[in-house]
Design a protein around this motif. Sequence first.
Motif, PDB file in Angstrom:
ATOM      1  N   ALA A 134     -20.161  39.227 -23.237  1.00  0.00           N
ATOM      2  CA  ALA A 134     -20.099  40.049 -24.759  1.00  0.00           C
ATOM      3  C   ALA A 134     -19.578  39.283 -25.534  1.00  0.00           C
ATOM      4  CB  ALA A 134     -19.921  41.530 -24.493  1.00  0.00           C
ATOM      5  N   ASP A 135     -17.940  38.705 -25.023  1.00  0.00           N
ATOM      6  CA  ASP A 135     -17.341  37.468 -25.826  1.00  0.00           C
ATOM      7  C   ASP A 135     -18.104  36.439 -26.788  1.00  0.00           C
ATOM      8  OD1 ASP A 135     -16.991  36.456 -24.037  1.00  0.00           O
ATOM      9  OD2 ASP A 135     -15.013  36.272 -24.135  1.00  0.00           O
ATOM     10  N   ILE A 136     -19.706  35.815 -27.267  1.00  0.00           N
ATOM     11  CA  ILE A 136     -19.592  35.115 -27.718  1.00  0.00           C
ATOM     12  C   ILE A 136     -21.423  35.777 -28.427  1.00  0.00           C
ATOM     13  CG2 ILE A 136     -19.286  33.739 -25.708  1.00  0.00           C
ATOM     14  CD1 ILE A 136     -22.070  33.159 -25.676  1.00  0.00           C
ATOM     15  N   ASP A 137     -21.601  35.116 -29.460  1.00  0.00           N
ATOM     16  CA  ASP A 137     -21.583  35.230 -31.019  1.00  0.00           C
ATOM     17  C   ASP A 137     -23.443  34.066 -30.630  1.00  0.00           C
ATOM     18  OD1 ASP A 137     -20.626  34.061 -32.227  1.00  0.00           O
ATOM     19  OD2 ASP A 137     -20.009  35.117 -33.572  1.00  0.00           O
ATOM     20  N   GLY A 138     -24.172  34.476 -31.971  1.00  0.00           N
ATOM     21  CA  GLY A 138     -25.415  33.458 -32.465  1.00  0.00           C
ATOM     22  C   GLY A 138     -24.238  32.130 -32.360  1.00  0.00           C
ATOM     23  N   THR A 139     -23.439  31.835 -33.424  1.00  0.00           N
ATOM     24  CA  THR A 139     -22.638  31.229 -34.273  1.00  0.00           C
ATOM     25  C   THR A 139     -22.692  30.367 -32.652  1.00  0.00           C
ATOM     26  OG1 THR A 139     -22.329  31.588 -36.146  1.00  0.00           O
ATOM     27  CG2 THR A 139     -20.902  30.186 -35.546  1.00  0.00           C
ATOM     28  N   ASP A 140     -21.580  30.722 -31.551  1.00  0.00           N
ATOM     29  CA  ASP A 140     -21.108  30.289 -30.069  1.00  0.00           C
ATOM     30  C   ASP A 140     -22.613  29.656 -29.729  1.00  0.00           C
ATOM     31  OD1 ASP A 140     -18.721  30.910 -31.069  1.00  0.00           O
ATOM     32  OD2 ASP A 140     -18.896  33.308 -30.075  1.00  0.00           O
ATOM     33  N   LEU A 141     -23.621  30.011 -29.812  1.00  0.00           N
ATOM     34  CA  LEU A 141     -24.613  29.891 -28.936  1.00  0.00           C
ATOM     35  C   LEU A 141     -24.771  28.361 -29.845  1.00  0.00           C
ATOM     36  CD1 LEU A 141     -26.286  30.716 -26.230  1.00  0.00           C
ATOM     37  CD2 LEU A 141     -28.168  31.892 -28.434  1.00  0.00           C
ATOM     38  N   PHE A 142     -24.879  28.921 -30.908  1.00  0.00           N
ATOM     39  CA  PHE A 142     -25.631  27.467 -31.911  1.00  0.00           C
ATOM     40  C   PHE A 142     -24.948  26.390 -31.814  1.00  0.00           C
ATOM     41  CE2 PHE A 142     -25.932  25.121 -35.911  1.00  0.00           C
ATOM     42  CZ  PHE A 142     -27.261  25.096 -35.677  1.00  0.00           C
ATOM     43  N   ALA A 143     -23.472  26.400 -31.433  1.00  0.00           N
ATOM     44  CA  ALA A 143     -22.650  25.280 -31.058  1.00  0.00           C
ATOM     45  C   ALA A 143     -22.658  24.614 -29.942  1.00  0.00           C
ATOM     46  CB  ALA A 143     -20.663  26.086 -31.007  1.00  0.00           C
ATOM     47  N   LEU A 144     -22.684  26.013 -29.115  1.00  0.00           N
ATOM     48  CA  LEU A 144     -23.019  25.940 -27.548  1.00  0.00           C
ATOM     49  C   LEU A 144     -24.272  23.929 -27.723  1.00  0.00           C
ATOM     50  CD1 LEU A 144     -22.682  28.419 -25.532  1.00  0.00           C
ATOM     51  CD2 LEU A 144     -20.395  25.795 -25.204  1.00  0.00           C
ATOM     52  N   VAL A 145     -25.717  24.941 -28.296  1.00  0.00           N
ATOM     53  CA  VAL A 145     -26.454  24.342 -28.289  1.00  0.00           C
ATOM     54  C   VAL A 145     -25.939  22.482 -28.668  1.00  0.00           C
ATOM     55  CG1 VAL A 145     -29.332  23.130 -29.838  1.00  0.00           C
ATOM     56  CG2 VAL A 145     -28.285  26.073 -27.759  1.00  0.00           C
ATOM     57  N   GLY A 146     -25.627  22.147 -29.888  1.00  0.00           N
ATOM     58  CA  GLY A 146     -25.238  20.767 -30.312  1.00  0.00           C
ATOM     59  C   GLY A 146     -24.189  20.713 -29.642  1.00  0.00           C
ATOM     60  N   ALA A 147     -23.214  20.801 -28.600  1.00  0.00           N
ATOM     61  CA  ALA A 147     -22.501  20.530 -27.947  1.00  0.00           C
ATOM     62  C   ALA A 147     -23.413  19.563 -26.321  1.00  0.00           C
ATOM     63  CB  ALA A 147     -21.271  21.596 -27.293  1.00  0.00           C
TER      64      ALA A 147
END
Length: 187
Positions: free
Chosen positions: A140-153
């Motif tokens: 619950a402590d991540i959002d779409g921006t975090d997910l997008f960043a993880l895709v990039g990483a």
Amino acid sequence: MRADARKNYDQLLTVASTVVAEQGANASLRDIARRAGVALATLYRHFPTREALLEALLRTGFDELAARADELETSSSPQDALALWLRECVTWAHEYRGVTELMVAAIEDAESALHASCVTMRAAGTRLLTRAQAEGTARADIDGTDLFALVGALSWLGDQPALAARAHHLFDVIADAILTSTTPHGG
């Protein structure tokens, strides 16, 4: 668009897909035009900048990923939908070396030709994440921006020769950290 212009446009995109996959986002525009069998001026008439060419090339992939998110949202459990989409997104982004940097920059730059496509892709992933969070199968402590960043990483990892062999394993580690179920999400 005239038939010959449409043919040149389509040929340039087909060739650009191959060349960018081979050479990365900084591929030679002259090489793309040469392989497409058109003059460099023809390439620039259709795509006045490198970013315009990449936007046209990547928009199709972004649209496909957004449509895939819609499909997974109705055909898979929230947890499976998120894990599958995340893997497909990372695989797609890795296909074009160097595009990750462009995506990350474009999401913050509303003037970028890639901005709208990146926003659409991030929104698709956010919907899947929110659905899994509502079910209690994603942190619950991540959002779409975090997910997008993880895709990039995760895409970036595959571009690094010293780390490429570890990319699949590290994807599984990250997926298991995002998804709260004890079921492994590797593939």
